[in-house]
Scaffold this active site. Structure first.
Site, mmCIF file in Angstrom:
data_model
loop_
_atom_site.group_PDB
_atom_site.id
_atom_site.type_symbol
_atom_site.label_atom_id
_atom_site.label_comp_id
_atom_site.label_asym_id
_atom_site.label_seq_id
_atom_site.Cartn_x
_atom_site.Cartn_y
_atom_site.Cartn_z
ATOM 1 N N GLY A 233 0.866 -1.179 0.000
ATOM 2 C CA GLY A 233 0.000 0.000 0.000
ATOM 3 C C GLY A 233 0.895 1.219 0.000
ATOM 4 N N GLU A 234 0.608 2.154 0.840
ATOM 5 C CA GLU A 234 1.428 3.363 0.940
ATOM 6 C C GLU A 234 1.924 3.468 2.371
ATOM 7 O OE1 GLU A 234 2.333 5.114 -1.734
ATOM 8 O OE2 GLU A 234 3.624 6.127 -0.285
ATOM 9 N N CYS B 175 6.156 -5.436 0.434
ATOM 10 C CA CYS B 175 6.353 -4.104 -0.151
ATOM 11 C C CYS B 175 6.249 -2.998 0.911
ATOM 12 C CB CYS B 175 5.392 -3.906 -1.311
ATOM 13 S SG CYS B 175 5.943 -2.626 -2.437
ATOM 14 N N ARG C 31 12.827 3.609 -0.199
ATOM 15 C CA ARG C 31 11.498 3.572 -0.820
ATOM 16 C C ARG C 31 11.569 3.942 -2.298
ATOM 17 N NH1 ARG C 31 7.761 7.405 1.871
ATOM 18 N NH2 ARG C 31 6.268 6.333 0.555
ATOM 19 N N ILE D 163 5.603 -3.406 -7.438
ATOM 20 C CA ILE D 163 4.861 -2.165 -7.680
ATOM 21 C C ILE D 163 5.475 -1.061 -6.820
ATOM 22 C CG2 ILE D 163 2.604 -1.043 -7.616
ATOM 23 C CD1 ILE D 163 1.402 -3.967 -7.601
ATOM 24 N N ARG D 164 6.181 -0.164 -7.451
ATOM 25 C CA ARG D 164 6.892 0.914 -6.724
ATOM 26 C C ARG D 164 7.571 0.344 -5.483
ATOM 27 N NH1 ARG D 164 3.863 5.394 -5.045
ATOM 28 N NH2 ARG D 164 5.685 6.679 -5.412
ATOM 29 N N HIS E 79 4.871 -8.735 -4.394
ATOM 30 C CA HIS E 79 3.507 -9.020 -3.918
ATOM 31 C C HIS E 79 3.064 -10.438 -4.289
ATOM 32 C CE1 HIS E 79 2.197 -4.855 -2.951
ATOM 33 N NE2 HIS E 79 3.133 -4.532 -3.818
ATOM 34 N N GLU F 299 0.741 -12.138 -3.073
ATOM 35 C CA GLU F 299 -0.720 -12.264 -2.963
ATOM 36 C C GLU F 299 -1.410 -11.977 -4.292
ATOM 37 O OE1 GLU F 299 1.080 -9.877 -1.861
ATOM 38 O OE2 GLU F 299 0.102 -7.947 -2.241
HETATM 39 N N1 GLN Z 1 5.841 2.815 -2.758
HETATM 40 C C1 GLN Z 1 5.117 2.388 -1.609
HETATM 41 C C2 GLN Z 1 5.705 2.991 -0.325
HETATM 42 O O1 GLN Z 1 6.773 3.541 -0.332
HETATM 43 C C3 GLN Z 1 5.085 0.879 -1.517
HETATM 44 C C4 GLN Z 1 4.364 0.313 -2.701
HETATM 45 C C5 GLN Z 1 3.678 -1.003 -2.471
HETATM 46 O O2 GLN Z 1 3.437 -1.412 -1.338
HETATM 47 N N2 GLN Z 1 3.292 -1.633 -3.545
HETATM 48 O O3 GLN Z 1 5.083 2.904 0.683
#
Ligand code: GLN
Length: 208
Positions: A64-65, A96, A123, A152-153, A189, A191
């Site tokens: 997530g973030e 992540c 990050r 993903i990022r 990820h 999942e």
């Molecule tokens: N870029 C997000 C962060 O720094 C992490 C991305 C993710 O969980 N897919 O929190």
């Protein structure tokens, strides 16, 4: 609190209890982890408040973030009870953003959150072209079959302490799956794919 067996259980009271695995459900990809946990025979429990952590056999910190999750963890007073759950021996798995929450050190001087995993993470450090990518990963401890990783990022793990086992590396040799005792984390990820080996590994880490 009394444990109630589902009414339809064919084995009655002799059925062994399914492991209860929490998923930090403040933000992020909670539903996918819940499905993965059901598929490996665990009962997913959404965690929003400290009381949701009571009696859990393990906990997943989803993607997530991490800045949003960090804020909500403190708002709801979850930091200390999560650390206590881990110190009590329950396995934790961060994917992540979850990996970022677990890390002892964050690059760029950001304050670490849970400090349960002796790694340094940067990050969003895979760079613009690689913002999101997929790769087949060799994870020898999980068998010969490569594991499909969705990034993903994703954070980059730039340093690991001596007690951290690196389960897998990216093509440039940077760790992307790590474990220190009962705390595990992946930059990707699992999942989001059908491969359940890492969720199964989490269940194997539950103390008998
Ligand atoms: N870029 C997000 C962060 O720094 C992490 C991305 C993710 O969980 N897919 O929190």
């Amino acid at each position: 609190m009394a444990q109630t067996l589902p009414a339809s259980t064919p084995y009655g009271a002799t059925e062994t209890r399914r492991p209860r695995i929490g998923i930090l459900a403040l933000q992020g990809d909670v539903r996918e982890h819940a499905n993965a946990l059901r598929e490996v025979g665990a009962e997913p429990i959404e965690v929003r408040l400290p009381r949701d952590l009571i009696g859990l056999d393990g906990l997943i910190l989803p993607g997530g973030e991490s800045t949003t999750m960090r804020r909500l963890i403190d708002l709801y007073g979850l930091r200390e009870p999560i650390v206590a759950l881990a110190k009590g021996g329950a396995p934790l798995y961060g994917t992540c953003a979850g990996m970022i929450l677990l890390a002892n050190r964050l690059a760029d001087g950001e304050e670490p959150v849970l400090r349960l995993l002796d790694i340094t993470v940067e990050r969003n450090a895979y760079g613009r072209q690689l913002d999101s990518f997929e790769a087949d990963l060799d994870i020898p401890s999980l068998g010969d079959e490569p594991l499909h990783g969705v990034f993903i990022r994703a954070p980059v793990v730039s340093d690991v302490g001596p007690d951290v086992e690196v389960l897998a590396r990216d093509p440039d040799g940077r760790p992307i799956a790590v474990r220190q005792g009962r705390v595990m984390a992946t930059a990707f990820h699992p999942e989001l794919t059908g491969d359940r080996r890492l969720h199964r590994l989490l269940l194997e880490l539950i103390q008998p």
